[in-house]
Design an enzyme around this catalytic site. Structure first.
Site, PDB file in Angstrom:
ATOM      1  N   GLY A   1       0.906  -1.200  -0.077  1.00  0.00           N
ATOM      2  CA  GLY A   1       0.022   0.142   0.049  1.00  0.00           C
ATOM      3  C   GLY A   1       0.733   1.101  -0.123  1.00  0.00           C
TER       4      GLY A   1
ATOM      5  N   VAL B   1       3.399  -5.617   2.672  1.00  0.00           N
ATOM      6  CA  VAL B   1       2.619  -6.345   3.712  1.00  0.00           C
ATOM      7  C   VAL B   1       3.081  -7.736   3.580  1.00  0.00           C
ATOM      8  CG1 VAL B   1       0.461  -6.800   5.017  1.00  0.00           C
ATOM      9  CG2 VAL B   1       0.779  -4.777   4.174  1.00  0.00           C
TER      10      VAL B   1
ATOM     11  N   LYS C   1       3.427  -5.290   8.460  1.00  0.00           N
ATOM     12  CA  LYS C   1       3.538  -4.127   7.517  1.00  0.00           C
ATOM     13  C   LYS C   1       5.049  -3.387   7.458  1.00  0.00           C
ATOM     14  CE  LYS C   1       1.389   0.410   6.809  1.00  0.00           C
ATOM     15  NZ  LYS C   1       0.334   1.311   7.222  1.00  0.00           N
TER      16      LYS C   1
ATOM     17  N   ASP D   1     -10.672   8.469   6.737  1.00  0.00           N
ATOM     18  CA  ASP D   1     -10.425   7.833   5.230  1.00  0.00           C
ATOM     19  C   ASP D   1     -11.139   6.522   5.253  1.00  0.00           C
ATOM     20  OD1 ASP D   1      -7.296   6.666   3.569  1.00  0.00           O
ATOM     21  OD2 ASP D   1      -9.307   7.550   2.800  1.00  0.00           O
TER      22      ASP D   1
HETATM   23  C1  LIG Z   1      -4.287  -0.629  -0.959  1.00  0.00           C
HETATM   24  N1  LIG Z   1      -4.335  -0.610   0.795  1.00  0.00           N
HETATM   25  C2  LIG Z   1      -4.534   0.842   1.441  1.00  0.00           C
HETATM   26  C3  LIG Z   1      -3.142  -1.147   1.512  1.00  0.00           C
HETATM   27  C4  LIG Z   1      -3.318  -2.742   1.596  1.00  0.00           C
HETATM   28  C5  LIG Z   1      -2.128  -3.556   1.710  1.00  0.00           C
HETATM   29  C6  LIG Z   1      -2.485  -5.206   1.785  1.00  0.00           C
HETATM   30  C7  LIG Z   1      -3.546  -5.454   2.771  1.00  0.00           C
HETATM   31  N2  LIG Z   1      -3.811  -6.732   2.651  1.00  0.00           N
HETATM   32  C8  LIG Z   1      -4.207  -7.450   1.568  1.00  0.00           C
HETATM   33  O1  LIG Z   1      -4.275  -6.668   0.618  1.00  0.00           O
HETATM   34  N3  LIG Z   1      -4.303  -8.815   1.547  1.00  0.00           N
HETATM   35  C9  LIG Z   1      -5.046  -9.292   0.235  1.00  0.00           C
HETATM   36  C10 LIG Z   1      -4.154  -9.500   2.541  1.00  0.00           C
HETATM   37  C11 LIG Z   1      -4.090  -8.918   3.800  1.00  0.00           C
HETATM   38  C12 LIG Z   1      -4.292  -9.808   5.202  1.00  0.00           C
HETATM   39  N4  LIG Z   1      -4.034  -9.450   6.354  1.00  0.00           N
HETATM   40  C13 LIG Z   1      -3.870  -7.910   6.408  1.00  0.00           C
HETATM   41  C14 LIG Z   1      -3.784  -7.248   7.748  1.00  0.00           C
HETATM   42  C15 LIG Z   1      -3.502  -6.222   7.978  1.00  0.00           C
HETATM   43  C16 LIG Z   1      -3.186  -5.289   6.913  1.00  0.00           C
HETATM   44  C17 LIG Z   1      -2.977  -3.891   6.929  1.00  0.00           C
HETATM   45  C18 LIG Z   1      -2.410  -3.073   5.919  1.00  0.00           C
HETATM   46  C19 LIG Z   1      -2.102  -1.744   6.001  1.00  0.00           C
HETATM   47 CL1  LIG Z   1      -1.458  -0.881   4.819  1.00  0.00          CL
HETATM   48  C20 LIG Z   1      -2.613  -1.038   7.193  1.00  0.00           C
HETATM   49  O2  LIG Z   1      -2.154   0.268   7.290  1.00  0.00           O
HETATM   50  C21 LIG Z   1      -2.936  -1.861   8.251  1.00  0.00           C
HETATM   51 CL2  LIG Z   1      -3.504  -0.887   9.536  1.00  0.00          CL
HETATM   52  C22 LIG Z   1      -3.195  -3.212   8.242  1.00  0.00           C
HETATM   53  N5  LIG Z   1      -3.269  -5.758   5.479  1.00  0.00           N
HETATM   54  C23 LIG Z   1      -3.602  -7.113   5.220  1.00  0.00           C
HETATM   55  C24 LIG Z   1      -3.742  -7.718   3.940  1.00  0.00           C
HETATM   56  C25 LIG Z   1      -4.849  -4.582   2.433  1.00  0.00           C
HETATM   57  C26 LIG Z   1      -4.546  -3.184   2.657  1.00  0.00           C
END
Ligand SMILES: CN(C)C[C@H]1CC[C@H](N2C(=O)N(C)Cc3cnc4ccc(-c5cc(Cl)c(O)c(Cl)c5)nc4c32)CC1
Length: 333
Positions: free
Chosen positions: A21, A26, A41, A133
């Site tokens: 992100g 991540v 992260k 957000d």
């Molecule tokens: C586009 N977005 C703004 C960022 C995207 C990054 C990968 C994430 N993800 C995924 O996209 N999966 C497909 C798997 C996945 C599995 N567990 C996750 C657990 C936590 C987070 C997480 C990510 C960010 Cl950038 C945070 O600030 C927090 Cl507090 C938490 N992302 C996860 C995550 C989803 C969000």
């Protein structure tokens, strides 16, 4: 591989990258002592540049916010070059992708999700935070199809409480309240309600109420507050949306009226449970297991855990609690 992230060696077993992100990567990992899956992260300080304060904002907020519909922060590791946030793993990914995969959600399914979103937002407002957000990309699904709110990088904790105004214009344009994009002073709580209105519309329509490739046109539509009401929305949903997407923030529904709104409570005989399921008191079984593992007395273990240093011990305590809540043995490997 672990030579790339030496600080994790022995504590977490790193697996593949599961998303990125902006300025963060991540990765999936296993917490060594419990075997539980976590998301790590990883942010490079140099790459962060002027976004560094957002990371500190997010970490500070997530250390204070502990709720069943907010992605749990377990541990923070800061080195000279990097930040690591060890977070609750959400295998089903973003709500955004879920809506896209189903085109749009039926009212019943939208209601279940929306009750969880309202619960999370009521909880953060109660604790003096505005998210700023709110959007489907920032709501993740865990293995039980429960929602977890993420990305507190833009959140605000107004000095002196939630009745004090904010001024920074931020968040994603399509979800931003009219007063926020007009550069006026605004209340974080009122702006979050507007964003939740856009979210509810997106859940039930599969597209946005206000949309335009040209930012100036999009802003004009938001300030105008007119949007299309498809016939499948029905009377009560349309009324709720009209009360959330009210361009005058003073006439907009507030979080307490929202929790009590009939649309949210259709088919439910319990109101939205917005308080946290996490207790203030420590869990006996988890403390016992930790005390045995580290060869310390219970009292000593309790006093160390309650320092909540968000170190490996904090992560181990929370992940043991996670195991207990999922009915798994409260055991360290
Ligand atoms: C586009 N977005 C703004 C960022 C995207 C990054 C990968 C994430 N993800 C995924 O996209 N999966 C497909 C798997 C996945 C599995 N567990 C996750 C657990 C936590 C987070 C997480 C990510 C960010 Cl950038 C945070 O600030 C927090 Cl507090 C938490 N992302 C996860 C995550 C989803 C969000």
């Amino acid at each position: 591989m672990s030579s790339t992230y030496p600080e994790l060696k022995g504590f977490y077993h790193l697996r593949e990258t599961i998303g990125s992100g902006g300025f963060a990567k991540v990765k999936l990992a296993y917490h060594a002592l419990t075997g539980e899956k976590v998301a790590i992260k990883i942010m490079d300080k140099k790459a962060l540049g002027e976004d560094l304060p957002r990371v500190k904002t997010e970490i500070a907020a997530m250390q204070e916010l502990c709720h069943q519909h907010i992605c749990k922060l377990y541990q923070v590791i800061e080195t000279d070059d990097r930040f690591y946030m060890i977070l609750e793993y959400c295998p089903e990914g973003e709500l955004f992708d879920y809506i896209v995969s189903k085109d749009r959600l039926e009212e019943e399914e939208a209601r279940i999700f929306f009750r969880q979103i309202v619960a999370a937002v009521a909880y953060i407002h109660k604790n003096g935070y505005a998210h700023r957000d709110l959007k489907p990309e920032n709501l993740l699904l865990d293995e039980d199809q429960n929602l977890k709110l993420i990305d507190f990088g833009l959140c605000a904790k107004p000095k002196g409480g939630m009745d004090n105004h904010l001024t920074t214009c931020c968040g994603s344009p399509a979800y931003a309240a009219p007063e926020l994009i007009s550069g006026l002073e605004y209340l974080g709580s009122e702006a979050d309600i507007w964003s939740m209105g856009v979210l509810l519309y997106a859940l039930m329509c599969g597209y946005l109420p206000f949309d335009d490739e040209k930012l100036s046109q999009l802003y004009r539509k938001i300030k105008n507050g007119k949007y299309e009401v498809p016939e499948w929305l029905g009377q009560e949903t349309s009324e709720l949306l009209a009360h959330m997407l009210q361009t005058d923030p003073k006439r907009r529904i507030n979080i307490l009226e929202l929790i009590e709104h009939p649309w949210l409570n259709h088919g439910f005989n319990v109101p939205v449970e917005w308080s946290s399921k996490y207790k203030r008191t420590l869990d006996e079984d988890c403390i016992t297991e930790l005390a045995v593992h580290y060869g310390k007395g219970r009292t000593q273990m309790e006093s160390v855990v309650t320092k909540w240093k968000y170190d490996y011990l904090t992560a181990t305590y929370f992940l043991l609690l996670e195991k207990k809540m999922k009915g798994r043995p409260v055991r360290l490997l």
